[in-house]
Design a protein around this motif. Structure first.
Motif, PDB file in Angstrom:
ATOM      1  N   ALA A 170      13.923   1.565  -2.964  1.00 24.16           N
ATOM      2  CA  ALA A 170      13.795   1.178  -4.375  1.00 24.16           C
ATOM      3  C   ALA A 170      12.844   0.008  -4.541  1.00 24.16           C
ATOM      4  O   ALA A 170      12.040  -0.026  -5.483  1.00 24.16           O
ATOM      5  N   PHE A 171      12.890  -0.938  -3.618  1.00 24.69           N
ATOM      6  CA  PHE A 171      12.040  -2.117  -3.753  1.00 24.69           C
ATOM      7  C   PHE A 171      10.612  -1.863  -3.289  1.00 24.69           C
ATOM      8  O   PHE A 171       9.659  -2.327  -3.925  1.00 24.69           O
ATOM      9  N   ILE A 172      10.421  -1.133  -2.210  1.00 23.76           N
ATOM     10  CA  ILE A 172       9.057  -0.831  -1.782  1.00 23.76           C
ATOM     11  C   ILE A 172       8.348   0.012  -2.839  1.00 23.76           C
ATOM     12  O   ILE A 172       7.161  -0.199  -3.123  1.00 23.76           O
ATOM     13  N   ASP A 173       9.059   0.937  -3.450  1.00 28.25           N
ATOM     14  CA  ASP A 173       8.452   1.753  -4.494  1.00 28.25           C
ATOM     15  C   ASP A 173       8.104   0.896  -5.716  1.00 28.25           C
ATOM     16  O   ASP A 173       7.062   1.100  -6.352  1.00 28.25           O
ATOM     17  N   PHE A 174       8.957  -0.062  -6.033  1.00 27.53           N
ATOM     18  CA  PHE A 174       8.668  -0.989  -7.126  1.00 27.53           C
ATOM     19  C   PHE A 174       7.460  -1.867  -6.797  1.00 27.53           C
ATOM     20  O   PHE A 174       6.558  -2.046  -7.617  1.00 27.53           O
ATOM     21  N   PHE A 175       7.433  -2.390  -5.578  1.00 23.82           N
ATOM     22  CA  PHE A 175       6.363  -3.305  -5.191  1.00 23.82           C
ATOM     23  C   PHE A 175       4.981  -2.669  -5.316  1.00 23.82           C
ATOM     24  O   PHE A 175       4.023  -3.333  -5.706  1.00 23.82           O
ATOM     25  N   LYS A 176       4.877  -1.387  -4.974  1.00 20.42           N
ATOM     26  CA  LYS A 176       3.542  -0.773  -4.993  1.00 20.42           C
ATOM     27  C   LYS A 176       2.974  -0.713  -6.411  1.00 20.42           C
ATOM     28  O   LYS A 176       1.763  -0.630  -6.588  1.00 20.42           O
ATOM     29  N   GLY A 177       3.844  -0.786  -7.412  1.00 19.70           N
ATOM     30  CA  GLY A 177       3.386  -0.775  -8.795  1.00 19.70           C
ATOM     31  C   GLY A 177       3.073  -2.146  -9.354  1.00 19.70           C
ATOM     32  O   GLY A 177       2.579  -2.259 -10.485  1.00 19.70           O
ATOM     33  N   VAL A 178       3.335  -3.196  -8.577  1.00 22.79           N
ATOM     34  CA  VAL A 178       3.095  -4.567  -9.055  1.00 22.79           C
ATOM     35  C   VAL A 178       2.221  -5.352  -8.076  1.00 22.79           C
ATOM     36  O   VAL A 178       2.382  -6.555  -7.897  1.00 22.79           O
ATOM     37  N   GLY A 179       1.293  -4.634  -7.437  1.00 25.35           N
ATOM     38  CA  GLY A 179       0.322  -5.304  -6.591  1.00 25.35           C
ATOM     39  C   GLY A 179       0.778  -5.654  -5.193  1.00 25.35           C
ATOM     40  O   GLY A 179       0.137  -6.456  -4.514  1.00 25.35           O
ATOM     41  N   GLN A 180       1.881  -5.038  -4.729  1.00 25.21           N
ATOM     42  CA  GLN A 180       2.360  -5.291  -3.375  1.00 25.21           C
ATOM     43  C   GLN A 180       2.570  -3.956  -2.647  1.00 25.21           C
ATOM     44  O   GLN A 180       3.687  -3.607  -2.269  1.00 25.21           O
ATOM     45  N   PRO A 181       1.494  -3.192  -2.441  1.00 20.93           N
ATOM     46  CA  PRO A 181       1.652  -1.882  -1.809  1.00 20.93           C
ATOM     47  C   PRO A 181       2.052  -1.996  -0.345  1.00 20.93           C
ATOM     48  O   PRO A 181       1.775  -3.004   0.315  1.00 20.93           O
ATOM     49  N   LEU A 182       2.690  -0.958   0.141  1.00 21.07           N
ATOM     50  CA  LEU A 182       3.049  -0.891   1.553  1.00 21.07           C
ATOM     51  C   LEU A 182       1.774  -0.796   2.384  1.00 21.07           C
ATOM     52  O   LEU A 182       0.924   0.064   2.132  1.00 21.07           O
ATOM     53  N   ASP A 183       1.632  -1.665   3.358  1.00 22.58           N
ATOM     54  CA  ASP A 183       0.457  -1.681   4.228  1.00 22.58           C
ATOM     55  C   ASP A 183       0.402  -0.376   5.029  1.00 22.58           C
ATOM     56  O   ASP A 183       1.361  -0.042   5.740  1.00 22.58           O
TER      57      ASP A 183
END
Length: 204
Positions: A170-183
């Motif tokens: 839930a958090f990794i999916d959220f992060f990718k939409g706010v400028g913190q994509p999974l490396d």
């Protein structure tokens, strides 16, 4: 029973957990962007002003995501446990859930609140804009640390899907939409993420 729902990774984590457990409950949508959660009548339901919350039939309100999920896991006992069937399994799930929450979810989310989300949150919580970049870096570093530990495991704790996986997804999916994509260098977690995204519960 009612589930107070909104935008964001916290409610989504619980919705996905409930979907995996085949636990259905009426939902009441709360306008997070409009600040409905920070004023009455919602503050009577959850004085912390946070979302989500689960109101039980007797009026008791549960308002922390892991507490809600543990409650659902116990009461919906006709489906496999997402916490663990043994003391060892439960301990490992709780260990990894806490690590993910403290080291990835919290710093990454606060990095968003103090930067991209500052206009929304600056009048609701204490914001520290100067800390945003460092908090995002902490989350990135811990994601890379976790990736290095994955090995050939399909899930965070081993062979079984648990609450730890649902929280992290839930958090990794959220992060990718706010400028913190999974490396993309996190190859193990990238494979894991795609498998999690393909689960029907991910649409909850």
């Amino acid at each position: 029973m009612k589930f107070y729902n909104s935008l964001g990774p916290n409610p989504r984590m619980v919705r996905m957990f409930m979907a995996e457990k085949r636990f259905t409950v009426p939902k009441v949508d709360v306008d997070l962007r409009g600040g409905e959660n920070r004023r009455e009548p919602y503050l009577k339901i959850n004085p912390s002003g946070q979302l989500p919350a689960l109101e039980l039939d007797d009026g008791t309100v549960l308002a922390e995501i892991t507490a809600i999920c543990e409650y659902v896991d116990e009461v919906k006992n006709d489906t496999p446990s997402l916490i663990g069937e043994t003391a060892d399994e439960r301990a490992r799930t709780r260990m990894w859930t806490r690590r993910i929450d403290l080291n990835i979810a919290e710093p990454g989310t606060n990095g968003f609140r103090y930067a991209e989300g500052l206009k929304i949150f600056q009048n609701r919580i204490r914001c520290i804009p100067q800390a945003a970049d460092d908090l995002k870096a902490v989350a990135r570093e811990k994601i890379a640390w976790l990736d290095a530990l994955m090995g050939d495991k399909p899930f965070i704790t081993g062979a079984k899907l648990t609450m730890a996986d649902i929280l992290l997804f839930a958090f990794i999916d959220f992060f990718k939409g706010v400028g913190q994509p999974l490396d993309p260098a996190c190859k193990k977690l990238t494979t894991w993420f795609e498998a999690m995204k393909a689960r029907p519960s991910a649409a909850a």
